[in-house]
Design a protein around this motif. Structure first.
Motif, PDB file in Angstrom:
ATOM      1  N   ASN A 168       0.814  -1.217   0.000  1.00 35.41           N
ATOM      2  CA  ASN A 168       0.000   0.000   0.000  1.00 35.41           C
ATOM      3  C   ASN A 168       0.849   1.269   0.000  1.00 35.41           C
ATOM      4  OD1 ASN A 168       0.869   0.027   2.683  1.00 35.41           O
ATOM      5  ND2 ASN A 168      -1.097   0.753   3.457  1.00 35.41           N
ATOM      6  N   LYS A 169       2.149   1.100  -0.208  1.00 41.78           N
ATOM      7  CA  LYS A 169       3.055   2.244  -0.307  1.00 41.78           C
ATOM      8  C   LYS A 169       4.085   1.959  -1.402  1.00 41.78           C
ATOM      9  CE  LYS A 169       6.465   4.955   2.229  1.00 41.78           C
ATOM     10  NZ  LYS A 169       7.178   5.095   3.511  1.00 41.78           N
ATOM     11  N   VAL A 170       4.252   2.935  -2.282  1.00 43.12           N
ATOM     12  CA  VAL A 170       5.266   2.835  -3.322  1.00 43.12           C
ATOM     13  C   VAL A 170       6.188   4.044  -3.196  1.00 43.12           C
ATOM     14  CG1 VAL A 170       3.798   3.970  -5.054  1.00 43.12           C
ATOM     15  CG2 VAL A 170       5.699   2.545  -5.805  1.00 43.12           C
ATOM     16  N   SER A 171       7.482   3.812  -3.365  1.00 45.37           N
ATOM     17  CA  SER A 171       8.479   4.875  -3.327  1.00 45.37           C
ATOM     18  C   SER A 171       9.282   4.826  -4.610  1.00 45.37           C
ATOM     19  CB  SER A 171       9.422   4.699  -2.139  1.00 45.37           C
ATOM     20  OG  SER A 171       8.696   4.688  -0.931  1.00 45.37           O
ATOM     21  N   ILE A 172       9.596   6.003  -5.116  1.00 45.52           N
ATOM     22  CA  ILE A 172      10.388   6.074  -6.353  1.00 45.52           C
ATOM     23  C   ILE A 172      11.532   7.073  -6.181  1.00 45.52           C
ATOM     24  CG2 ILE A 172       8.430   5.475  -7.813  1.00 45.52           C
ATOM     25  CD1 ILE A 172       9.756   8.936  -8.194  1.00 45.52           C
ATOM     26  N   ILE A 173      12.548   6.884  -6.992  1.00 49.44           N
ATOM     27  CA  ILE A 173      13.642   7.840  -7.138  1.00 49.44           C
ATOM     28  C   ILE A 173      13.719   8.194  -8.615  1.00 49.44           C
ATOM     29  CG2 ILE A 173      16.139   8.214  -6.982  1.00 49.44           C
ATOM     30  CD1 ILE A 173      15.073   7.913  -4.230  1.00 49.44           C
ATOM     31  N   LYS A 174      13.800   9.473  -8.913  1.00 50.13           N
ATOM     32  CA  LYS A 174      13.870   9.955 -10.298  1.00 50.13           C
ATOM     33  C   LYS A 174      15.008  10.948 -10.412  1.00 50.13           C
ATOM     34  CE  LYS A 174      12.302  11.193 -14.449  1.00 50.13           C
ATOM     35  NZ  LYS A 174      12.792  10.422 -15.565  1.00 50.13           N
TER      36      LYS A 174
END
Length: 144
Positions: free
Chosen positions: A128-134
C-alpha cells in the motif's frame, strides 16, 4: 531539504498537488520539460492509483504523498494509501505494455509506465506504499 507530505482524499485535488510539487522542484532548478512531463505522469499515476485502487475511492480514507529533493539531483516520492495493499510481486513480472496477459490489460499499465520513467521503484511489504527515485537531469545554467 526536508520531506514535505500532502494528504489527499479527493481526486479533484490531484492536479493541485502535482502542480505544487512541480513548482517546488523547479524553484531554483533548471529541469527540462521532458523530465517535468515524466514527473507529472509519475505523480498522476501513483496518486490516482492510490485513491482509486488502494482507497477504493473512499473519501474517508487518505492518501499520503511525500516528496523531497536528494542532493538537488534526485526526486524522492512516496505515495501511501489506507487500503489493504496489493501483490506487487505480480507487477514485477510485467516487463512492458504487452497485453498478452489479460490480467494486465485493464490494470497495471500505469505502474509499468512509472517503472519505465523512474530510476528506482520499491513497494512496502503489504503493497500500500510505493516509493520512487527519479534523476532530475538538471541542466546547467547558460552563460550569456
Amino acid at each position: 531539504m526536508r520531506a514535505i507530505t500532502y494528504i489527499i482524499n479527493d481526486p479533484v485535488n490531484v492536479s493541485d498537488i502535482v502542480t505544487l510539487i512541480l513548482d517546488y522542484i523547479t524553484l531554483g532548478n533548471s529541469v527540462s520539460e521532458d523530465t517535468l512531463f515524466e514527473i507529472k505522469v509519475i505523480l498522476n499515476e501513483l496518486i490516482v492509483n492510490a485513491l482509486q485502487h488502494g482507497n477504493k475511492s473512499n473519501h474517508n480514507k487518505h492518501t499520503y504523498v511525500t516528496f523531497k529533493l536528494i542532493d538537488d539531483d534526485y526526486l524522492y516520492v512516496s505515495v501511501m494509501d489506507e487500503g489493504s495493499g496489493f501483490n506487487y510481486s505480480k507487477f514485477s513480472l510485467v516487463k512492458d505494455l504487452d497485453c498478452t496477459n489479460s490480467l494486465y490489460c485493464d490494470h497495471g499499465r500505469g505502474l509499468v509506465i512509472v517503472r519505465q520513467l523512474c530510476d528506482k521503484i520499491k513497494f512496502n511489504k503489504c503493497g500500500n506504499k510505493v516509493s520512487i527515485i527519479k534523476n532530475l537531469h538538471l541542466q546547467q545554467p547558460k552563460n550569456i
